[in-house]
Design a protein around this motif. Structure first.
Motif, PDB file in Angstrom:
ATOM      1  N   VAL A 235     -26.528-121.537 -14.598  1.00 43.98           N
ATOM      2  CA  VAL A 235     -26.165-122.947 -14.793  1.00 43.98           C
ATOM      3  C   VAL A 235     -26.991-123.855 -13.888  1.00 43.98           C
ATOM      4  N   LEU A 236     -27.179-123.441 -12.638  1.00 45.88           N
ATOM      5  CA  LEU A 236     -27.775-124.320 -11.633  1.00 45.88           C
ATOM      6  C   LEU A 236     -29.285-124.175 -11.464  1.00 45.88           C
ATOM      7  N   GLY A 237     -29.793-122.966 -11.674  1.00 51.04           N
ATOM      8  CA  GLY A 237     -31.226-122.734 -11.476  1.00 51.04           C
ATOM      9  C   GLY A 237     -31.653-122.754 -10.016  1.00 51.04           C
ATOM     10  N   ASP A 238     -30.732-122.607  -9.103  1.00 56.55           N
ATOM     11  CA  ASP A 238     -31.019-122.653  -7.666  1.00 56.55           C
ATOM     12  C   ASP A 238     -30.197-121.571  -6.988  1.00 56.55           C
ATOM     13  N   SER A 239     -30.871-120.621  -6.359  1.00 55.98           N
ATOM     14  CA  SER A 239     -30.154-119.463  -5.813  1.00 55.98           C
ATOM     15  C   SER A 239     -29.234-119.819  -4.648  1.00 55.98           C
TER      16      SER A 239
END
Length: 98
Positions: free
Chosen positions: A43-47
């Motif tokens: 959903v976020l694309g940011d780990s």
């Protein structure tokens, strides 16, 4: 050497969690944390944000354990939904509307 006992089911762990059993919750958290991180990452694309959201989702699950209804969803599905909702909430907070 004796075999390990069969793993405790998610349903049993969730029932124990609803009663305040921290060990049962820790077992669920260990079992699902990686999946929850992956769901949040999609959903976020940011780990880093996904890690935060997964931790937040687990906190929400702990505090709302008594509201879990096994007739409505499997534990994994319930946790996934909490995580996706938390990720969407995070997106809403960082993206201006309109």
């Amino acid at each position: 050497m004796t075999a390990d006992p069969a793993p405790v089911s998610d349903q049993v762990l969730m029932a124990r969690t609803a009663e305040g059993d921290r060990e049962a919750f820790d077992t669920l958290a260990t079992r699902y944390l990686l999946c929850l991180r992956r769901a949040a990452l999609r959903v976020l694309g940011d780990s880093a944000a996904a890690e935060d959201v997964a931790q937040d989702a687990l906190l929400r699950a702990w505090t709302r354990a008594r509201s879990y209804d096994p007739a409505q969803a499997a534990v994994a599905t319930w946790l996934h939904r909490i995580t996706v909702n938390a990720a969407i909430d995070r997106l809403r907070a960082i993206r201006p509307s309109g």
